[in-house]
Scaffold this active site. Structure first.
Site, PDB file in Angstrom:
ATOM      1  CG  ASP A  89      -1.958  -0.878   1.061  1.00 66.52           C
ATOM      2  OD1 ASP A  89      -2.172  -1.563   0.561  1.00 66.52           O
ATOM      3  OD2 ASP A  89      -2.318  -1.735   2.610  1.00 66.52           O
ATOM      4  CE1 TYR A 121       5.020  -6.863   2.572  1.00 65.13           C
ATOM      5  CE2 TYR A 121       4.307  -8.799   3.214  1.00 65.13           C
ATOM      6  CZ  TYR A 121       4.372  -7.805   2.276  1.00 65.13           C
ATOM      7  OH  TYR A 121       4.021  -7.567   1.048  1.00 65.13           O
TER       8      TYR A 121
END
Length: 291
Positions: free
Chosen positions: A60, A124
């Protein structure tokens, strides 16, 4: 006369603050995606074919990538030989200037390879810091690269205890944000790794006063929309004593996105896509790529 079409797997990184996300945005938008710039760089190579990029992992706006990946088919004009991997990397980096986007490597892969579906896992890292009583106390070199969590203390032991409940295969409905894809994607995911460790700032030799940096690491084959940021926000609440480790278990078992505490999602700034992993067999040898 045109040469044969070659498929490349490309690893790239970017500083995500100025982009709408990694995916392509309509050209009329004021803020574009990383893909817009990557596609423009490939077009500068004057390929004979129409260009389409297939990015493995969506991020994002504000989220960074130490290493994301994509595949693309490139066919050269006038019978020219395919780009070598090194030449392709250098050419794309030249055309990406001055954007904070960099091509790390390129590899020739089989024609049926798909960057998204062949990925074994995605890792991540979420960076956060405690000890800032005001945003101005965050070193300028860390701006947009970590989450400054309110308070001077984070109970890492409690966070790790809570994280253990997230490991394995579960319905993560509580930890996904509502999106248009929600009805079509299974909420069941397998989390292979989740842990928290004390860390250091990007400039490890710099004196960061009384600041304490932390890293949360998550590894899975794939994740739901905003799943990592929601898990991070909830785990930080545990570290601050606002939730208990058992509350994380209860949230997981609720299987309801509406059960997630309000205003608990972590901001995008501290999130980095660290790695996309593939099988070694997916990469062609020099001999195979030349035949």
């Amino acid at each position: 006369m045109t040469s044969s079409k070659v498929r490349y797997l490309i690893f790239f990184q970017y500083f995500g603050t100025k982009y709408s996300g990694v995916m392509k945005a309509p050209s009329h938008q004021a803020i574009l995606g990383v893909e817009n710039y990557l596609e423009h760089a490939v077009s500068k190579l004057r390929p004979a074919n129409d260009i389409r990029l297939w990015i493995s992992s969506r991020t994002d706006s504000g989220v960074h990538a130490l290493c994301n990946s994509l595949h693309v088919d490139i066919q050269r004009k006038d019978g020219k030989p395919p780009f070598s991997e090194d030449v392709l990397v250098k050419a794309l980096n030249y055309h990406l200037q001055p954007e904070p986007i960099s091509i790390l490597s390129a590899s020739i892969v089989p024609d049926n390879f798909h960057a998204r579906y062949r990925a074994l896992s995605r890792t991540y890292v979420y960076r956060l810091v405690t000890g800032c009583s005001h945003h101005s106390e965050l070193p300028v070199f860390e701006k947009n690269l970590c989450w400054s969590v309110y308070g001077s203390h984070l109970n890492g032991t409690a966070v790790q205890e809570a994280a253990e409940f997230l490991l394995g295969t579960h319905d993560f409905s509580t930890f996904r944000s509502v999106s248009s894809e929600m009805p079509f994607k299974s909420p069941v995911k397998t989390l292979h790794q989740v842990h928290i460790t004390p860390s250091v700032g990007f400039l490890s030799h710099y004196t960061y006063r009384n600041l304490q940096f932390w890293e949360l690491v998550f590894k899975s084959k794939s994740f739901l929309y905003k799943q990592v940021r929601r898990m991070t926000g909830a785990l930080v609440q545990v570290g601050q004593g606002r939730l208990t480790p058992l509350d994380i278990k209860d949230l997981l078992e609720a299987r309801d996105s509406m059960a997630f505490p309000q205003n608990c999602i972590a901001p995008p700034d501290g999130l980095f896509l660290k790695e996309v992993e593939y099988e070694e067999d997916d990469f062609l040898t020099a001999e195979e790529s030349s035949t």
